[in-house]
Design a protein around this motif. Structure first.
Motif, PDB file in Angstrom:
ATOM      1  N   ASN A  76       4.894   0.163  -5.281  1.00  0.00           N
ATOM      2  CA  ASN A  76       6.118   0.673  -4.651  1.00  0.00           C
ATOM      3  C   ASN A  76       7.233   0.856  -5.673  1.00  0.00           C
ATOM      4  O   ASN A  76       7.938   1.872  -5.660  1.00  0.00           O
ATOM      5  CB  ASN A  76       6.577  -0.289  -3.551  1.00  0.00           C
ATOM      6  CG  ASN A  76       5.572  -0.399  -2.417  1.00  0.00           C
ATOM      7  OD1 ASN A  76       4.934   0.581  -2.044  1.00  0.00           O
ATOM      8  ND2 ASN A  76       5.423  -1.590  -1.882  1.00  0.00           N
ATOM      9  N   ASP A 132      -2.404  -4.131   0.940  1.00  0.00           N
ATOM     10  CA  ASP A 132      -1.680  -4.526   2.145  1.00  0.00           C
ATOM     11  C   ASP A 132      -0.168  -4.496   1.962  1.00  0.00           C
ATOM     12  O   ASP A 132       0.583  -4.625   2.942  1.00  0.00           O
ATOM     13  CB  ASP A 132      -2.123  -5.926   2.603  1.00  0.00           C
ATOM     14  CG  ASP A 132      -1.783  -7.019   1.600  1.00  0.00           C
ATOM     15  OD1 ASP A 132      -1.543  -6.688   0.419  1.00  0.00           O
ATOM     16  OD2 ASP A 132      -1.745  -8.201   1.992  1.00  0.00           O
ATOM     17  N   SER A 133       0.303  -4.331   0.721  1.00  0.00           N
ATOM     18  CA  SER A 133       1.749  -4.349   0.459  1.00  0.00           C
ATOM     19  C   SER A 133       2.295  -2.991   0.032  1.00  0.00           C
ATOM     20  O   SER A 133       3.479  -2.878  -0.290  1.00  0.00           O
ATOM     21  CB  SER A 133       2.070  -5.385  -0.623  1.00  0.00           C
ATOM     22  OG  SER A 133       1.677  -6.684  -0.225  1.00  0.00           O
ATOM     23  N   ARG A 191       3.446   0.830   0.641  1.00  0.00           N
ATOM     24  CA  ARG A 191       3.908   1.702   1.716  1.00  0.00           C
ATOM     25  C   ARG A 191       3.007   2.934   1.832  1.00  0.00           C
ATOM     26  O   ARG A 191       2.475   3.433   0.830  1.00  0.00           O
ATOM     27  CB  ARG A 191       5.358   2.130   1.479  1.00  0.00           C
ATOM     28  CG  ARG A 191       6.332   0.964   1.373  1.00  0.00           C
ATOM     29  CD  ARG A 191       7.775   1.435   1.517  1.00  0.00           C
ATOM     30  NE  ARG A 191       8.139   2.447   0.540  1.00  0.00           N
ATOM     31  CZ  ARG A 191       8.670   2.190  -0.650  1.00  0.00           C
ATOM     32  NH1 ARG A 191       8.865   0.931  -1.030  1.00  0.00           N
ATOM     33  NH2 ARG A 191       9.008   3.166  -1.478  1.00  0.00           N
ATOM     34  N   ASP A 202      -1.253  -3.902  -6.388  1.00  0.00           N
ATOM     35  CA  ASP A 202      -0.844  -3.796  -4.995  1.00  0.00           C
ATOM     36  C   ASP A 202       0.636  -3.409  -4.838  1.00  0.00           C
ATOM     37  O   ASP A 202       1.036  -2.303  -5.155  1.00  0.00           O
ATOM     38  CB  ASP A 202      -1.144  -5.102  -4.256  1.00  0.00           C
ATOM     39  CG  ASP A 202      -1.391  -4.865  -2.769  1.00  0.00           C
ATOM     40  OD1 ASP A 202      -0.806  -3.932  -2.211  1.00  0.00           O
ATOM     41  OD2 ASP A 202      -2.172  -5.607  -2.165  1.00  0.00           O
ATOM     42  N   GLY A 203       1.493  -4.331  -4.335  1.00  0.00           N
ATOM     43  CA  GLY A 203       2.874  -4.015  -4.015  1.00  0.00           C
ATOM     44  C   GLY A 203       3.711  -3.537  -5.177  1.00  0.00           C
ATOM     45  O   GLY A 203       4.766  -2.923  -4.987  1.00  0.00           O
ATOM     46  N   ARG A 225      -9.204  -8.347   1.461  1.00  0.00           N
ATOM     47  CA  ARG A 225      -8.068  -9.259   1.454  1.00  0.00           C
ATOM     48  C   ARG A 225      -8.498 -10.710   1.244  1.00  0.00           C
ATOM     49  O   ARG A 225      -7.806 -11.483   0.580  1.00  0.00           O
ATOM     50  CB  ARG A 225      -7.298  -9.127   2.781  1.00  0.00           C
ATOM     51  CG  ARG A 225      -5.989  -9.908   2.789  1.00  0.00           C
ATOM     52  CD  ARG A 225      -5.139  -9.566   3.994  1.00  0.00           C
ATOM     53  NE  ARG A 225      -3.859 -10.213   3.930  1.00  0.00           N
ATOM     54  CZ  ARG A 225      -2.896 -10.065   4.837  1.00  0.00           C
ATOM     55  NH1 ARG A 225      -3.099  -9.274   5.882  1.00  0.00           N
ATOM     56  NH2 ARG A 225      -1.749 -10.690   4.707  1.00  0.00           N
ATOM     57  N   ASN A 258      11.042 -13.639  -5.249  1.00  0.00           N
ATOM     58  CA  ASN A 258      10.438 -13.644  -3.913  1.00  0.00           C
ATOM     59  C   ASN A 258       9.731 -14.975  -3.650  1.00  0.00           C
ATOM     60  O   ASN A 258      10.379 -16.001  -3.530  1.00  0.00           O
ATOM     61  CB  ASN A 258       9.486 -12.460  -3.724  1.00  0.00           C
ATOM     62  CG  ASN A 258      10.219 -11.130  -3.663  1.00  0.00           C
ATOM     63  OD1 ASN A 258      11.380 -11.075  -3.257  1.00  0.00           O
ATOM     64  ND2 ASN A 258       9.559 -10.051  -4.057  1.00  0.00           N
ATOM     65  N   ASN A 293       4.427  -7.485  -7.576  1.00  0.00           N
ATOM     66  CA  ASN A 293       5.240  -7.303  -6.376  1.00  0.00           C
ATOM     67  C   ASN A 293       6.406  -8.285  -6.290  1.00  0.00           C
ATOM     68  O   ASN A 293       6.765  -8.750  -5.210  1.00  0.00           O
ATOM     69  CB  ASN A 293       4.358  -7.447  -5.121  1.00  0.00           C
ATOM     70  CG  ASN A 293       5.011  -6.874  -3.889  1.00  0.00           C
ATOM     71  OD1 ASN A 293       5.829  -5.957  -3.985  1.00  0.00           O
ATOM     72  ND2 ASN A 293       4.663  -7.405  -2.727  1.00  0.00           N
TER      73      ASN A 293
END
Length: 226
Positions: free
Chosen positions: A37, A54-55, A57, A33-34, A74, A123, A10
């Motif tokens: 996307n 949790d990341s 969409r 996870d993220g 989590r 990030n 991510n």
């Protein structure tokens, strides 16, 4: 080294998506996870999605409803990246909350499966540094940064690392430990048995020959090149 797996994290990705798609084509994609996307935005289908989700969409999860999902809680002791690497190595993912309770569960594991990782940097600084440390767990793991730079880890003990087909490319060595009697041959800036303190980054060298050589009596380092 033939790479079969690509892990999507991510972090920050290159802007040239078509170039990235060409690099990862025909690979088994594991989304942490993220990272899912970006995989979605690239029009790719992952083999599996791993993490606490949790990341991701909602529309992305809906689109990948037929893709295998390994959902974790989590409040866990492993990052989603670590869980993706465990999946690739067929390591157990049964209990993600016992890492610091069982001494055997935190022993350093040596992995060898070739893996390309994208989205590992950018990030958050803490996650970037945490991800980079994971390179030490697999000598065949390579990061591809948002600038299309490749990063990997090597450990030398009176041994040589051969650098091939990178003539004209920028090349950096970032020591992890003190480097004893470091030799560089085939670069614009060569060295002859020089001791390098781990606080000194050997950045922005250039590969001059079709084959360049790194020799070190003892030391660990990250290699970064275009």
């Amino acid at each position: 080294m033939k790479i079969e797996y690509v892990v999507f994290l991510n972090g920050v990705y290159p802007k040239d998506i078509e170039k990235l798609k060409n690099i990862v084509k025909d690979k088994r994609i594991i989304c942490a996870d993220g990272g899912t996307n970006t995989c979605f935005e690239m029009g790719l289908i992952p083999e599996v999605i791993i993490g606490d989700l949790d990341s991701i969409r909602e529309e992305v999860l809906e689109f990948y409803k037929n893709v295998r999902v390994i959902k974790t809680i989590r409040e866990k002791d492993y990052t989603d990246f670590e869980l993706a690497l465990m999946y690739i190595e067929n390591e157990k993912l049964l209990n993600v909350t016992t890492r610091f309770k069982d001494k055997n569960s935190i022993e350093k594991k040596s992995r060898v499966t070739p893996v390309l990782v994208v989205g590992a940097t950018g990030n958050r600084v803490d996650m970037t540094l945490s991800n980079i440390l994971k390179l030490q767990s697999n000598k065949n793991m390579i990061f591809l940064t948002e600038s299309f730079e490749y990063m990997r880890y090597i450990k030398l003990n009176k041994s040589v690392e051969v650098i091939e087909k990178l003539s004209g490319k920028t090349f950096s060595i970032i020591p992890i430990t003190d480097l004893k009697k470091l030799d560089l041959k085939g670069f614009v800036y060569n060295l002859d048995k020089v001791d390098i303190d781990k606080s000194i980054g050997l950045a922005s060298n250039i590969v001059k020959e079709d084959k360049a050589y790194i020799y070190c009596e003892k030391g660990e380092m990250y290699l970064i090149h275009e």
